[in-house]
Design a protein around this motif. Structure first.
Motif, PDB file in Angstrom:
ATOM      1  N   SER A  45      -3.038  39.504  61.846  1.00  0.00           N
ATOM      2  CA  SER A  45      -4.097  40.418  61.370  1.00  0.00           C
ATOM      3  C   SER A  45      -5.383  40.288  62.182  1.00  0.00           C
ATOM      4  N   ALA A  46      -5.775  39.041  62.470  1.00  0.00           N
ATOM      5  CA  ALA A  46      -7.063  38.831  63.154  1.00  0.00           C
ATOM      6  C   ALA A  46      -7.078  39.545  64.503  1.00  0.00           C
ATOM      7  N   PHE A  47      -5.903  39.571  65.164  1.00  0.00           N
ATOM      8  CA  PHE A  47      -5.850  40.160  66.515  1.00  0.00           C
ATOM      9  C   PHE A  47      -5.837  41.682  66.472  1.00  0.00           C
ATOM     10  N   PHE A  48      -5.366  42.255  65.352  1.00  0.00           N
ATOM     11  CA  PHE A  48      -5.284  43.716  65.263  1.00  0.00           C
ATOM     12  C   PHE A  48      -6.497  44.351  64.589  1.00  0.00           C
ATOM     13  N   ARG A  49      -7.370  43.517  64.056  1.00  0.00           N
ATOM     14  CA  ARG A  49      -8.588  44.088  63.461  1.00  0.00           C
ATOM     15  C   ARG A  49      -9.379  44.754  64.595  1.00  0.00           C
ATOM     16  N   HIS A  50     -10.047  45.858  64.286  1.00  0.00           N
ATOM     17  CA  HIS A  50     -10.682  46.631  65.357  1.00  0.00           C
ATOM     18  C   HIS A  50     -11.744  45.798  66.079  1.00  0.00           C
ATOM     19  N   PRO A  51     -11.781  45.882  67.432  1.00  0.00           N
ATOM     20  CA  PRO A  51     -12.810  45.145  68.178  1.00  0.00           C
ATOM     21  C   PRO A  51     -14.223  45.673  67.884  1.00  0.00           C
ATOM     22  N   ASN A  52     -15.223  44.982  68.415  1.00  0.00           N
ATOM     23  CA  ASN A  52     -16.610  45.399  68.190  1.00  0.00           C
ATOM     24  C   ASN A  52     -17.084  46.442  69.202  1.00  0.00           C
ATOM     25  N   PHE A  53     -16.150  46.941  69.997  1.00  0.00           N
ATOM     26  CA  PHE A  53     -16.495  48.003  70.952  1.00  0.00           C
ATOM     27  C   PHE A  53     -15.299  48.939  71.025  1.00  0.00           C
ATOM     28  N   SER A  54     -15.535  50.133  71.605  1.00  0.00           N
ATOM     29  CA  SER A  54     -14.418  51.044  71.798  1.00  0.00           C
ATOM     30  C   SER A  54     -13.948  50.933  73.243  1.00  0.00           C
ATOM     31  N   SER A  55     -12.638  50.813  73.432  1.00  0.00           N
ATOM     32  CA  SER A  55     -12.143  50.752  74.811  1.00  0.00           C
ATOM     33  C   SER A  55     -11.916  52.166  75.348  1.00  0.00           C
ATOM     34  N   LYS A  56     -11.986  53.172  74.465  1.00  0.00           N
ATOM     35  CA  LYS A  56     -11.729  54.562  74.894  1.00  0.00           C
ATOM     36  C   LYS A  56     -13.023  55.365  75.063  1.00  0.00           C
ATOM     37  N   ILE A  57     -14.040  55.002  74.289  1.00  0.00           N
ATOM     38  CA  ILE A  57     -15.286  55.779  74.313  1.00  0.00           C
ATOM     39  C   ILE A  57     -16.433  54.867  74.752  1.00  0.00           C
ATOM     40  N   LYS A  58     -17.044  55.251  75.882  1.00  0.00           N
ATOM     41  CA  LYS A  58     -18.126  54.408  76.422  1.00  0.00           C
ATOM     42  C   LYS A  58     -19.348  54.460  75.500  1.00  0.00           C
ATOM     43  N   ASN A  59     -20.063  53.358  75.444  1.00  0.00           N
ATOM     44  CA  ASN A  59     -21.318  53.259  74.672  1.00  0.00           C
ATOM     45  C   ASN A  59     -21.130  53.387  73.166  1.00  0.00           C
ATOM     46  N   LEU A  60     -19.906  53.180  72.684  1.00  0.00           N
ATOM     47  CA  LEU A  60     -19.679  53.175  71.237  1.00  0.00           C
ATOM     48  C   LEU A  60     -19.278  51.759  70.801  1.00  0.00           C
ATOM     49  N   TYR A  61     -20.031  51.220  69.856  1.00  0.00           N
ATOM     50  CA  TYR A  61     -19.804  49.852  69.381  1.00  0.00           C
ATOM     51  C   TYR A  61     -19.646  49.843  67.852  1.00  0.00           C
ATOM     52  N   PHE A  62     -19.158  48.703  67.332  1.00  0.00           N
ATOM     53  CA  PHE A  62     -18.890  48.598  65.887  1.00  0.00           C
ATOM     54  C   PHE A  62     -19.368  47.244  65.338  1.00  0.00           C
ATOM     55  N   CYS A  63     -19.856  47.269  64.117  1.00  0.00           N
ATOM     56  CA  CYS A  63     -20.114  46.001  63.416  1.00  0.00           C
ATOM     57  C   CYS A  63     -19.860  46.219  61.931  1.00  0.00           C
ATOM     58  N   GLY A  64     -19.829  45.141  61.165  1.00  0.00           N
ATOM     59  CA  GLY A  64     -19.616  45.253  59.708  1.00  0.00           C
ATOM     60  C   GLY A  64     -18.249  44.749  59.294  1.00  0.00           C
ATOM     61  N   GLY A  65     -18.016  44.807  57.987  1.00  0.00           N
ATOM     62  CA  GLY A  65     -16.836  44.172  57.403  1.00  0.00           C
ATOM     63  C   GLY A  65     -15.499  44.795  57.752  1.00  0.00           C
ATOM     64  N   SER A  66     -15.480  46.005  58.339  1.00  0.00           N
ATOM     65  CA  SER A  66     -14.171  46.613  58.635  1.00  0.00           C
ATOM     66  C   SER A  66     -13.692  46.306  60.056  1.00  0.00           C
ATOM     67  N   VAL A  67     -14.512  45.595  60.827  1.00  0.00           N
ATOM     68  CA  VAL A  67     -14.099  45.276  62.214  1.00  0.00           C
ATOM     69  C   VAL A  67     -14.131  43.757  62.412  1.00  0.00           C
ATOM     70  N   HIS A  68     -13.815  43.312  63.617  1.00  0.00           N
ATOM     71  CA  HIS A  68     -13.821  41.881  63.927  1.00  0.00           C
ATOM     72  C   HIS A  68     -15.192  41.269  63.627  1.00  0.00           C
ATOM     73  N   PRO A  69     -15.329  40.078  63.057  1.00  0.00           N
ATOM     74  CA  PRO A  69     -14.242  39.176  62.649  1.00  0.00           C
ATOM     75  C   PRO A  69     -13.740  39.416  61.221  1.00  0.00           C
ATOM     76  N   GLY A  70     -14.293  40.409  60.467  1.00  0.00           N
ATOM     77  CA  GLY A  70     -13.726  40.702  59.155  1.00  0.00           C
ATOM     78  C   GLY A  70     -14.789  40.886  58.083  1.00  0.00           C
ATOM     79  N   GLY A  71     -14.317  40.994  56.815  1.00  0.00           N
ATOM     80  CA  GLY A  71     -15.224  41.287  55.702  1.00  0.00           C
ATOM     81  C   GLY A  71     -15.850  40.055  55.087  1.00  0.00           C
ATOM     82  N   GLY A  72     -16.831  40.304  54.213  1.00  0.00           N
ATOM     83  CA  GLY A  72     -17.595  39.223  53.596  1.00  0.00           C
ATOM     84  C   GLY A  72     -18.919  39.096  54.342  1.00  0.00           C
ATOM     85  N   ILE A  73     -19.930  38.610  53.634  1.00  0.00           N
ATOM     86  CA  ILE A  73     -21.277  38.582  54.230  1.00  0.00           C
ATOM     87  C   ILE A  73     -21.337  37.744  55.514  1.00  0.00           C
ATOM     88  N   PRO A  74     -20.817  36.495  55.514  1.00  0.00           N
ATOM     89  CA  PRO A  74     -20.950  35.704  56.747  1.00  0.00           C
ATOM     90  C   PRO A  74     -20.283  36.383  57.943  1.00  0.00           C
TER      91      PRO A  74
END
Ligand code: FAD
Length: 486
Positions: free
Chosen positions: A443-472
């Motif tokens: 699961s840890a390896f398939f969780r979405h990365p913090n960046f997009s490999s297909k779309i330049k300049n698009l990044y991700f953060c929060g509980g639905s992407v790496h490293p996962g949910g929960g406040i820490p």
């Protein structure tokens, strides 16, 4: 000055805003709701105040770090109490175990109540620390999707230790064998629910979680959990971050496979970088107009959701503390219902959080604010109105049975949160609390990365992407993404 637009003012989005503003970027945050904080909401009525979402707080240094980054002294802005007891556990047969945070007290308590030897408990907590020390630099603090992560000596050393972490066994296989006692196996299996997983499927590496509570400590922030998003919002403002509240982003604008802005409230807002703090499923499905990637996300199992009753109770219960668990009789059946049959468990474990034990103003005098939660599947396919009525009865019966009371007649305020409301209020697909589940070894390896490999300049953060949910982990995602944005 480069400009970044952050979609969503959840805890991850605001932590990233602080870090990126400090790096010298011009930061604007767009948030659908009239308020910041996302899942960390607040519910009020009849003189009662509740933290609407998270109730367990660990790793306060991650908040301190953000205060220091904003050139302020942590203790001038944020204070918390280290809990002497992390949780009180109640079982059907009347057994009550206090989860003392002190190793010796806890292992004595376990021995006195169940006969499980003290050394077994201490050994388990030491192993939990070993898993944490081994895995944190790979799984929690860096991008798993950048080759540089794998080239560091620390990572290589950690990989060498992986065979000692029981990755091929489930949590329950390890815990049942280790303790030889169903009550204590159930107590430690419950930690799988801290990221919405099933201990009968999740790899035993999740036995890392008790380390956070027992070794590093569970805390109560003065002012409640709701004080955390309020604080991060203030830090953002002090660093010049601009907020657009009540502003739901409808589309991420692309030009030649590069994110260049967002469409919101009938206007286009341009930026050099877009950072999504919203559920990654909706980013692909809605904001990128069914970008093919959404099918990958759809194929991944969601973490569990919750049904919560916020009750104003006109009585005080000295037997209860801040965190309390009334366990189901058969944990395997409960999770079979939850994650195989996708139904609300016939006999659910009931969690009761009472912040007025520590924050007296959260309830009128002689009363308590009860946040009463059961785990339920993340699902659109259940008749939630029917489920609420049935579950309310089951919960009331269980509380009456375990605590020898008549709770119904003490309820003088009620509000309810279900998966559909969670989805509508926070944009979390199917109302899952923690994004995708961690029920598979990979699961840890398939969780979405913090960046997009297909779309330049698009990044991700929060509980639905790496490293996962929960406040820490949502806070760690902000750290990882701000390191990735050069
Ligand atoms: P979220 O809180 O998911 O916020 C995302 C934000 O994006 C929302 O404000 C939403 O309105 C906004 N948004 C969505 N779409 C758009 C759009 N199109 N345009 C603009 N804005 C948009 N964690 C713990 O550590 N301990 C706990 O005890 C705990 N218990 C929990 C109990 C409950 C009931 C819930 C719901 C969660 C719990 N969690 C717990 C999980 C924790 O709350 C989350 O992992 C964390 O808050 C997620 O933060 P996030 O940064 O992903 O943002």
């Amino acid at each position: 000055m480069k400009k970044i637009i952050i979609i969503g003012a959840g805890i991850g989005g605001m932590a990233a805003a602080i870090r990126l503003a400090k790096k010298g970027l011009k930061v604007e945050v767009f948030e659908s709701n009239k308020h910041v904080g996302g899942k960390m909401s607040i519910i009020e009525g009849n003189g009662y105040t509740f933290d609407g979402g998270p109730s367990l707080f660990t790793e306060p240094h991650l908040i301190d770090e953000l205060i220091s980054l904003s050139d302020k002294k942590p203790r001038d802005h944020f204070n918390f109490l280290k809990l002497k007891e992390s949780c009180r556990y109640f079982y059907k047969d009347g057994t009550k175990i206090i989860g003392y945070s002190n190793y010796d007290l806890f292992s004595d308590e376990v021995f006195n109540k169940t006969g499980v030897k003290r050394e077994k408990v201490i050994d388990h907590l030491k192993k939990s620390k070993f898993i944490y020390d081994t895995t944190k630099s790979i799984f929690l603090e860096k991008s798993l999707h950048k080759i540089s992560t794998y080239l560091s000596l620390n990572t290589l050393l950690s990989f060498l230790k992986l065979p000692f972490l029981n990755i091929f066994k489930t949590m329950d296989e390890v815990n049942s064998k280790r303790f030889g006692n169903t009550k204590i196996a159930q107590l430690f299996n419950r930690y799988a629910t801290y990221n919405g997983s099933d201990p009968f499927k999740a790899p035993a590496i999740l036995n890392v979680i008790p380390h956070l509570e027992f070794n590093k400590g569970a805390y109560f922030p003065f002012g409640g959990m709701r004080s955390i998003p309020k604080l991060l919002h203030e830090l953002c403002l002090s660093l010049g971050v601009k907020f657009h509240l009540n502003s739901s982003v409808e589309e991420i604008i692309l030009k030649k496979k590069s994110a260049i802005g967002v469409r919101c409230c009938n206007d286009i807002f341009h930026a050099d970088i877009i950072l999504a703090n919203t559920d990654v499923f909706f980013v692909y499905n809605k904001l990128l107009n069914k970008h093919p990637n959404y099918k990958n996300i759809l194929s991944q199992e969601r973490s569990t959701s919750a049904l919560i009753f916020y009750w104003g109770i006109k009585k005080q219960f000295p037997d209860l503390d801040l965190h309390n668990i009334l366990f189901s009789e058969n944990y395997k059946d409960e999770f079979n219902d939850l994650t195989n049959k996708n139904i609300v468990p016939k006999d659910p474990t009931v969690y009761i959080n009472i912040t007025s034990k520590y924050n007296k103003t959260d309830a009128p005098s002689s009363s308590e604010n009860w946040f009463v939660m059961i785990n339920v599947p993340s699902s659109h396919n259940l008749d939630w109105q029917e489920v609420i009525v049935e579950s309310r009865n089951k919960i009331i019966n269980k509380i009456n049975d375990y605590l020898k009371t008549d709770i119904q007649e003490l309820i003088e305020f009620e509000d309810i949160l279900d998966p559909i409301k969670i989805e509508n209020q926070t944009g979390s697909y199917k109302g899952s609390l923690y994004g995708t589940a961690s029920n598979k070894k990979t699961s840890a390896f398939f969780r979405h990365p913090n960046f997009s490999s297909k779309i330049k300049n698009l990044y991700f953060c929060g509980g639905s992407v790496h490293p996962g949910g929960g406040i820490p982990l949502a806070l760690n995602s902000a750290k990882i993404v701000s390191d990735l944005i050069k």
